[in-house]
Design a protein around this motif. Structure first.
Motif, PDB file in Angstrom:
ATOM      1  N   ILE A  37      23.173  61.182  -5.461  1.00 36.56           N
ATOM      2  CA  ILE A  37      22.212  61.280  -5.708  1.00 36.56           C
ATOM      3  C   ILE A  37      21.416  62.066  -4.663  1.00 36.56           C
ATOM      4  CG2 ILE A  37      20.064  60.198  -6.221  1.00 36.56           C
ATOM      5  CD1 ILE A  37      21.572  57.713  -7.401  1.00 36.56           C
ATOM      6  N   HIS A  38      21.434  61.804  -3.415  1.00 33.80           N
ATOM      7  CA  HIS A  38      20.967  62.532  -2.246  1.00 33.80           C
ATOM      8  C   HIS A  38      21.501  63.888  -2.368  1.00 33.80           C
ATOM      9  CE1 HIS A  38      18.331  59.759  -0.418  1.00 33.80           C
ATOM     10  NE2 HIS A  38      19.269  58.588  -0.203  1.00 33.80           N
ATOM     11  N   LYS A  39      22.887  64.223  -2.572  1.00 32.28           N
ATOM     12  CA  LYS A  39      23.302  65.389  -2.849  1.00 32.28           C
ATOM     13  C   LYS A  39      22.860  66.127  -3.778  1.00 32.28           C
ATOM     14  CE  LYS A  39      27.686  67.968  -3.345  1.00 32.28           C
ATOM     15  NZ  LYS A  39      29.106  67.906  -3.590  1.00 32.28           N
ATOM     16  N   ALA A  40      22.464  65.621  -5.159  1.00 33.09           N
ATOM     17  CA  ALA A  40      21.978  66.078  -6.231  1.00 33.09           C
ATOM     18  C   ALA A  40      20.471  66.893  -5.976  1.00 33.09           C
ATOM     19  CB  ALA A  40      22.042  65.385  -7.433  1.00 33.09           C
ATOM     20  N   ILE A  41      19.759  65.704  -5.112  1.00 35.47           N
ATOM     21  CA  ILE A  41      18.370  66.075  -4.616  1.00 35.47           C
ATOM     22  C   ILE A  41      18.334  67.349  -3.837  1.00 35.47           C
ATOM     23  CG2 ILE A  41      16.399  65.348  -3.280  1.00 35.47           C
ATOM     24  CD1 ILE A  41      16.905  62.653  -4.682  1.00 35.47           C
TER      25      ILE A  41
ATOM     26  N   LEU B 235      10.467  69.524  -2.143  1.00 35.34           N
ATOM     27  CA  LEU B 235       9.704  69.062  -3.225  1.00 35.34           C
ATOM     28  C   LEU B 235      10.080  67.832  -3.866  1.00 35.34           C
ATOM     29  CD1 LEU B 235       7.457  70.236  -5.397  1.00 35.34           C
ATOM     30  CD2 LEU B 235       9.304  71.051  -6.455  1.00 35.34           C
ATOM     31  N   ILE B 236      11.190  67.496  -3.970  1.00 37.07           N
ATOM     32  CA  ILE B 236      11.825  66.221  -4.766  1.00 37.07           C
ATOM     33  C   ILE B 236      12.340  65.168  -3.604  1.00 37.07           C
ATOM     34  CG2 ILE B 236      13.484  65.258  -6.235  1.00 37.07           C
ATOM     35  CD1 ILE B 236      13.659  68.147  -7.656  1.00 37.07           C
ATOM     36  N   GLU B 237      11.696  63.915  -3.562  1.00 36.16           N
ATOM     37  CA  GLU B 237      12.089  63.033  -2.583  1.00 36.16           C
ATOM     38  C   GLU B 237      12.645  61.768  -3.385  1.00 36.16           C
ATOM     39  OE1 GLU B 237       9.080  62.469   0.091  1.00 36.16           O
ATOM     40  OE2 GLU B 237       9.245  64.197   1.000  1.00 36.16           O
ATOM     41  N   ALA B 238      13.846  61.092  -2.755  1.00 35.83           N
ATOM     42  CA  ALA B 238      14.198  59.702  -3.313  1.00 35.83           C
ATOM     43  C   ALA B 238      12.915  58.758  -3.178  1.00 35.83           C
ATOM     44  CB  ALA B 238      15.579  59.496  -2.943  1.00 35.83           C
ATOM     45  N   GLU B 239      12.877  57.954  -4.051  1.00 33.99           N
ATOM     46  CA  GLU B 239      11.759  56.848  -4.225  1.00 33.99           C
ATOM     47  C   GLU B 239      12.470  55.474  -3.547  1.00 33.99           C
ATOM     48  OE1 GLU B 239       8.225  56.990  -4.475  1.00 33.99           O
ATOM     49  OE2 GLU B 239       8.465  59.166  -4.164  1.00 33.99           O
TER      50      GLU B 239
ATOM     51  N   MET C 114      16.798  52.158  -3.552  1.00 31.80           N
ATOM     52  CA  MET C 114      16.337  53.221  -4.168  1.00 31.80           C
ATOM     53  C   MET C 114      15.760  52.841  -5.480  1.00 31.80           C
ATOM     54  SD  MET C 114      18.446  56.686  -5.391  1.00 31.80           S
ATOM     55  CE  MET C 114      18.526  57.165  -3.553  1.00 31.80           C
ATOM     56  N   ASN C 115      14.724  53.367  -5.825  1.00 31.77           N
ATOM     57  CA  ASN C 115      14.051  53.176  -7.264  1.00 31.77           C
ATOM     58  C   ASN C 115      14.578  54.300  -8.096  1.00 31.77           C
ATOM     59  OD1 ASN C 115      12.487  52.941  -9.356  1.00 31.77           O
ATOM     60  ND2 ASN C 115      11.014  51.739  -8.406  1.00 31.77           N
ATOM     61  N   MET C 116      15.811  53.953  -8.934  1.00 34.25           N
ATOM     62  CA  MET C 116      16.250  55.005  -9.723  1.00 34.25           C
ATOM     63  C   MET C 116      15.284  55.793 -10.722  1.00 34.25           C
ATOM     64  SD  MET C 116      19.227  55.290  -8.775  1.00 34.25           S
ATOM     65  CE  MET C 116      20.278  54.586  -7.515  1.00 34.25           C
ATOM     66  N   VAL C 117      14.278  55.065 -11.419  1.00 36.13           N
ATOM     67  CA  VAL C 117      13.508  55.251 -12.346  1.00 36.13           C
ATOM     68  C   VAL C 117      12.455  56.060 -11.627  1.00 36.13           C
ATOM     69  CG1 VAL C 117      11.659  54.487 -13.887  1.00 36.13           C
ATOM     70  CG2 VAL C 117      13.780  53.285 -13.887  1.00 36.13           C
ATOM     71  N   SER C 118      11.900  55.963 -10.423  1.00 30.67           N
ATOM     72  CA  SER C 118      10.914  56.688  -9.808  1.00 30.67           C
ATOM     73  C   SER C 118      11.414  58.088  -9.468  1.00 30.67           C
ATOM     74  CB  SER C 118      10.300  55.922  -8.890  1.00 30.67           C
ATOM     75  OG  SER C 118       9.412  54.694  -9.090  1.00 30.67           O
ATOM     76  N   THR C 119      12.809  57.934  -8.857  1.00 35.74           N
ATOM     77  CA  THR C 119      13.478  58.860  -8.448  1.00 35.74           C
ATOM     78  C   THR C 119      13.782  60.100  -9.568  1.00 35.74           C
ATOM     79  OG1 THR C 119      14.554  57.814  -6.641  1.00 35.74           O
ATOM     80  CG2 THR C 119      15.450  59.693  -7.192  1.00 35.74           C
ATOM     81  N   LEU C 120      14.092  59.410 -10.725  1.00 40.54           N
ATOM     82  CA  LEU C 120      14.295  60.326 -11.784  1.00 40.54           C
ATOM     83  C   LEU C 120      12.947  61.001 -12.275  1.00 40.54           C
ATOM     84  CD1 LEU C 120      16.789  58.373 -13.905  1.00 40.54           C
ATOM     85  CD2 LEU C 120      17.240  60.867 -13.010  1.00 40.54           C
ATOM     86  N   ARG C 121      12.063  60.410 -12.227  1.00 36.52           N
ATOM     87  CA  ARG C 121      10.698  60.934 -12.674  1.00 36.52           C
ATOM     88  C   ARG C 121      10.485  62.062 -11.619  1.00 36.52           C
ATOM     89  NH1 ARG C 121       6.233  56.475 -12.547  1.00 36.52           N
ATOM     90  NH2 ARG C 121       6.378  56.764 -10.560  1.00 36.52           N
TER      91      ARG C 121
ATOM     92  N   VAL D 191      18.071  60.907 -19.635  1.00 34.11           N
ATOM     93  CA  VAL D 191      18.729  59.938 -18.655  1.00 34.11           C
ATOM     94  C   VAL D 191      17.828  58.979 -18.331  1.00 34.11           C
ATOM     95  CG1 VAL D 191      20.106  59.747 -16.372  1.00 34.11           C
ATOM     96  CG2 VAL D 191      20.635  61.720 -17.912  1.00 34.11           C
ATOM     97  N   ASN D 192      16.815  59.186 -17.970  1.00 34.40           N
ATOM     98  CA  ASN D 192      15.856  58.211 -17.467  1.00 34.40           C
ATOM     99  C   ASN D 192      15.338  57.369 -18.417  1.00 34.40           C
ATOM    100  OD1 ASN D 192      13.866  57.018 -15.758  1.00 34.40           O
ATOM    101  ND2 ASN D 192      12.372  58.691 -16.013  1.00 34.40           N
ATOM    102  N   GLY D 193      15.451  57.739 -19.586  1.00 37.08           N
ATOM    103  CA  GLY D 193      14.805  56.832 -20.874  1.00 37.08           C
ATOM    104  C   GLY D 193      16.181  55.761 -20.899  1.00 37.08           C
TER     105      GLY D 193
END
Length: 348
Positions: free
Chosen positions: A243-247, A270-274, A284-291, A338-340
């Motif tokens: 996930i970090h690599k993708a970000i 711009l994008i940071e993991a939550e 890691m909050n996956m939902v917030s990270t995806l958002r 994916v988030n949904g």
């Protein structure tokens, strides 16, 4: 008397030749270097100077040699004729003899009448030249004004993008990190290379700019295109490193797009993991990270559309650009989907 006049002419001629020779060589004209005198060039330049005496330009009429020659020379010629006529006919200059004077002076009077006629004729030509010059000056000013107006309109639009984005952002971390075009003038020149002060503005968009935008978006799509199931499995299995690599790849691809548009942002990422702090353990909050990922991609897409809109570029006019923008939307839709699905799995 004739010899004195001849000597005077020689002196005047020497002064003129010496002055011209000194301007060309920096030396005085003497017997030793007289053979290096470029006579053909001298004749050509003197001919040009003589020709310039008869040329009219936009300067005031009092500075036109041809005007004074046209008005004064006929008067001198008439005076010469009049003198010879009066002398040869022994005409006495008295009021009582006025009829005889006019009778002998017909030719000089006709010649002197040419002076005002030539003056009016030359004056009309000069007025035409001045009018033409004024029209050309006005046209150049209008052309330059059109360029500056177009340049200001476009660059002001680029400068206002950050303010508009900051006001419309829905996520706080994104609102605090707006996109800013650092070099609006350079971006304008990149989009409209044919626009300049001399030729005025041109709304013809550079093919090189369109191709660079297409190439950058295509690279973004190729680096970040993922299958929906693989993306979902990565979240479910909590593959944090992936996930970090993708970000990182998202951020790097976004930087490439911003660089293409001479744009930047305050924060490097711009994008940071939550993360959530659960029992003093960050998780890691996956939902917030995806958002965050979704809004990051959405911001890039909106920013691209806004830049193109300010420049008056329609995506539909460029099939390849339209295709890559649609792929970018597809990537955004996959993240949203994916988030949904991930939230549905978590709620079971």
């Amino acid at each position: 008397m004739e010899l004195s006049f001849f000597c005077l002419c020689l002196i005047v001629a020497y002064i003129h030749l010496n002055d011209w020779f000194y301007q060309k060589t920096g030396q005085r004209l003497t017997y030793r270097n007289m053979f290096s005198f470029d006579l053909p060039l001298f004749i050509i330049e003197q001919g040009k100077s003589l020709f310039n005496l008869f040329r009219l330009n936009e300067d005031s009429l009092s500075r036109q040699p041809v005007f004074w020659m046209g008005t004064i020379i006929p008067v001198f010629i008439a005076a010469g004729f009049e003198y010879e006529i009066l002398v040869q006919n022994n005409v006495v200059l008295t009021i009582g003899n006025i009829d005889e004077i006019f009778d002998h002076s017909k030719v000089p009077l006709y010649i002197s009448a040419i002076a005002p006629t030539l003056g009016v004729f030359i004056s009309n030509i000069h007025r035409t030249i001045q009018t033409k010059k004024q029209i050309e000056t006005t046209e150049r000013k209008n052309v330059a004004d059109s360029y500056y107006a177009h340049h200001k309109h476009i660059t002001d639009g680029f400068n206002n993008l950050a303010l508009a984005e900051q006001a419309n952002a829905k996520v706080k971390v994104l609102q605090e990190n707006p996109f800013t075009i650092l070099r609006p003038g350079s971006l304008y020149k990149k989009i409209f290379p044919l626009s300049n002060v001399r030729d005025g503005f041109s709304d013809e968009v550079s093919d090189a700019f369109i191709n660079s935008v297409i190439k950058t978006i295509k690279q973004f799509n190729e680096k970040n295109e993922r299958k929906e199931d693989d993306f979902l499995n990565m979240l479910v299995k909590r593959e944090i490193k992936d996930i970090h690599k993708a970000i990182r790849i998202y951020n790097s691809s976004i930087n490439d797009i911003l660089d293409c548009l001479y744009a930047s942002r305050k924060k490097s990422a711009l994008i940071e993991a939550e993360y959530d702090d659960i029992n003093k353990v960050k998780k890691m909050n996956m939902v917030s990270t995806l958002r965050e990922i979704g809004w990051g991609i959405r911001r890039v897409y909106d920013f691209l559309i806004c830049v193109l809109d300010v420049a008056g570029i329609k995506v539909t006019d460029y099939p390849k650009l339209k295709s890559e923008m649609q792929k970018l939307v597809s990537i955004l839709n996959i993240v949203s989907s994916v988030n949904g699905k991930y939230q549905e799995l978590q709620n079971k």
